[in-house]
Design a protein around this motif. Structure first.
Motif, short mmCIF file in Angstrom:
data_model
loop_
_atom_site.label_atom_id
_atom_site.label_comp_id
_atom_site.label_asym_id
_atom_site.label_seq_id
_atom_site.Cartn_x
_atom_site.Cartn_y
_atom_site.Cartn_z
N CYS A 74 -2.85 -10.46 -6.18
CA CYS A 74 -3.98 -9.77 -6.78
C CYS A 74 -4.86 -10.74 -7.55
O CYS A 74 -6.01 -10.44 -7.82
CB CYS A 74 -3.49 -8.65 -7.68
SG CYS A 74 -2.69 -9.23 -9.19
N SER A 75 -4.30 -11.89 -7.94
CA SER A 75 -5.07 -12.84 -8.75
C SER A 75 -4.49 -14.24 -8.60
O SER A 75 -3.35 -14.41 -8.17
CB SER A 75 -5.02 -12.43 -10.22
OG SER A 75 -3.71 -12.57 -10.71
N ASP A 76 -5.28 -15.22 -8.99
CA ASP A 76 -4.80 -16.59 -8.97
C ASP A 76 -3.63 -16.78 -9.93
O ASP A 76 -2.71 -17.53 -9.65
CB ASP A 76 -5.92 -17.56 -9.35
CG ASP A 76 -7.00 -17.63 -8.28
OD1 ASP A 76 -6.73 -17.30 -7.12
OD2 ASP A 76 -8.13 -18.02 -8.62
N SER A 77 -3.66 -16.08 -11.08
CA SER A 77 -2.58 -16.25 -12.04
C SER A 77 -1.25 -15.75 -11.50
O SER A 77 -0.21 -16.36 -11.71
CB SER A 77 -2.91 -15.58 -13.37
OG SER A 77 -3.08 -14.19 -13.20
N MET B 281 6.49 -1.49 -0.34
CA MET B 281 5.47 -2.48 -0.62
C MET B 281 5.44 -3.49 0.52
O MET B 281 6.46 -3.96 0.97
CB MET B 281 5.78 -3.18 -1.94
CG MET B 281 4.77 -4.25 -2.26
SD MET B 281 5.02 -5.01 -3.87
CE MET B 281 6.32 -6.17 -3.49
N THR B 282 4.26 -3.85 0.93
CA THR B 282 4.09 -4.92 1.91
C THR B 282 3.21 -5.99 1.31
O THR B 282 2.50 -5.74 0.33
CB THR B 282 3.44 -4.40 3.21
OG1 THR B 282 2.09 -4.05 2.91
CG2 THR B 282 4.19 -3.22 3.78
N ASP B 283 3.23 -7.17 1.90
CA ASP B 283 2.39 -8.23 1.36
C ASP B 283 0.93 -8.01 1.75
O ASP B 283 0.08 -8.80 1.43
CB ASP B 283 2.88 -9.60 1.80
CG ASP B 283 2.85 -9.78 3.30
OD1 ASP B 283 3.02 -10.92 3.73
OD2 ASP B 283 2.66 -8.81 4.03
N ARG B 284 0.63 -6.93 2.45
CA ARG B 284 -0.75 -6.64 2.84
C ARG B 284 -1.45 -5.74 1.83
O ARG B 284 -2.64 -5.81 1.68
CB ARG B 284 -0.78 -5.94 4.20
CG ARG B 284 -0.25 -6.80 5.31
CD ARG B 284 -1.32 -7.75 5.77
NE ARG B 284 -0.83 -8.52 6.87
CZ ARG B 284 -1.09 -9.79 7.05
NH1 ARG B 284 -1.86 -10.42 6.22
NH2 ARG B 284 -0.61 -10.43 8.09
N ASP B 285 -0.72 -4.87 1.13
CA ASP B 285 -1.40 -3.93 0.24
C ASP B 285 -1.11 -4.12 -1.24
O ASP B 285 -1.86 -3.67 -2.07
CB ASP B 285 -1.10 -2.49 0.66
CG ASP B 285 0.38 -2.17 0.66
OD1 ASP B 285 1.19 -3.03 0.26
OD2 ASP B 285 0.71 -1.05 1.07
N GLU B 286 -0.02 -4.80 -1.60
CA GLU B 286 0.29 -5.04 -3.01
C GLU B 286 0.58 -6.52 -3.22
O GLU B 286 1.02 -7.22 -2.32
CB GLU B 286 1.49 -4.21 -3.45
CG GLU B 286 1.18 -2.72 -3.56
CD GLU B 286 2.35 -1.94 -4.11
OE1 GLU B 286 3.42 -2.52 -4.37
OE2 GLU B 286 2.19 -0.72 -4.29
N CYS B 287 0.36 -6.94 -4.43
CA CYS B 287 0.61 -8.32 -4.83
C CYS B 287 2.06 -8.70 -4.55
O CYS B 287 2.96 -7.89 -4.74
CB CYS B 287 0.30 -8.45 -6.32
SG CYS B 287 0.45 -10.11 -6.97
N CYS C 291 4.44 -7.27 -10.30
CA CYS C 291 3.07 -6.79 -10.24
C CYS C 291 2.90 -5.75 -9.14
O CYS C 291 3.37 -5.95 -8.02
CB CYS C 291 2.13 -7.97 -9.99
SG CYS C 291 0.38 -7.49 -9.96
N SER C 292 2.23 -4.66 -9.43
CA SER C 292 1.98 -3.64 -8.42
C SER C 292 0.49 -3.44 -8.17
O SER C 292 0.07 -2.43 -7.62
CB SER C 292 2.62 -2.32 -8.84
OG SER C 292 2.06 -1.88 -10.05
N GLU C 293 -0.31 -4.44 -8.56
CA GLU C 293 -1.75 -4.38 -8.32
C GLU C 293 -2.06 -4.59 -6.83
O GLU C 293 -1.29 -5.23 -6.13
CB GLU C 293 -2.46 -5.47 -9.13
CG GLU C 293 -2.39 -5.27 -10.63
CD GLU C 293 -3.15 -4.04 -11.09
OE1 GLU C 293 -4.28 -3.82 -10.60
OE2 GLU C 293 -2.61 -3.31 -11.92
#
Length: 54
Positions: free
Chosen positions: A27-30, A1-7, A12-14
């Motif tokens: 992936c979201s503000d929350s 996982m990188t901070d470029r493709d996943e949250c 979270c894996s979105e």
């Protein structure tokens, strides 16, 4: 996982989305808010632990 493709939120894996200037980070503000709270809690715990040593 990188901070470029996943949250960046550990549970979270979105896919990350460009929101509020945090492109590729959350992936979201929350998730962003929860992540910031986790970081603050970790900092507080580190300070408490350092104070307990003295």
């Amino acid at each position: 996982m990188t901070d470029r493709d996943e949250c960046r939120m550990p549970t979270c894996s979105e896919p990350a989305r460009d929101r509020a200037g945090y492109s590729g980070r959350f992936c979201s503000d929350s998730c962003e808010v929860r992540y910031e709270h986790l970081q603050a809690d970790a900092r507080d715990a580190a300070v408490d632990e350092a104070e307990d040593r003295y």
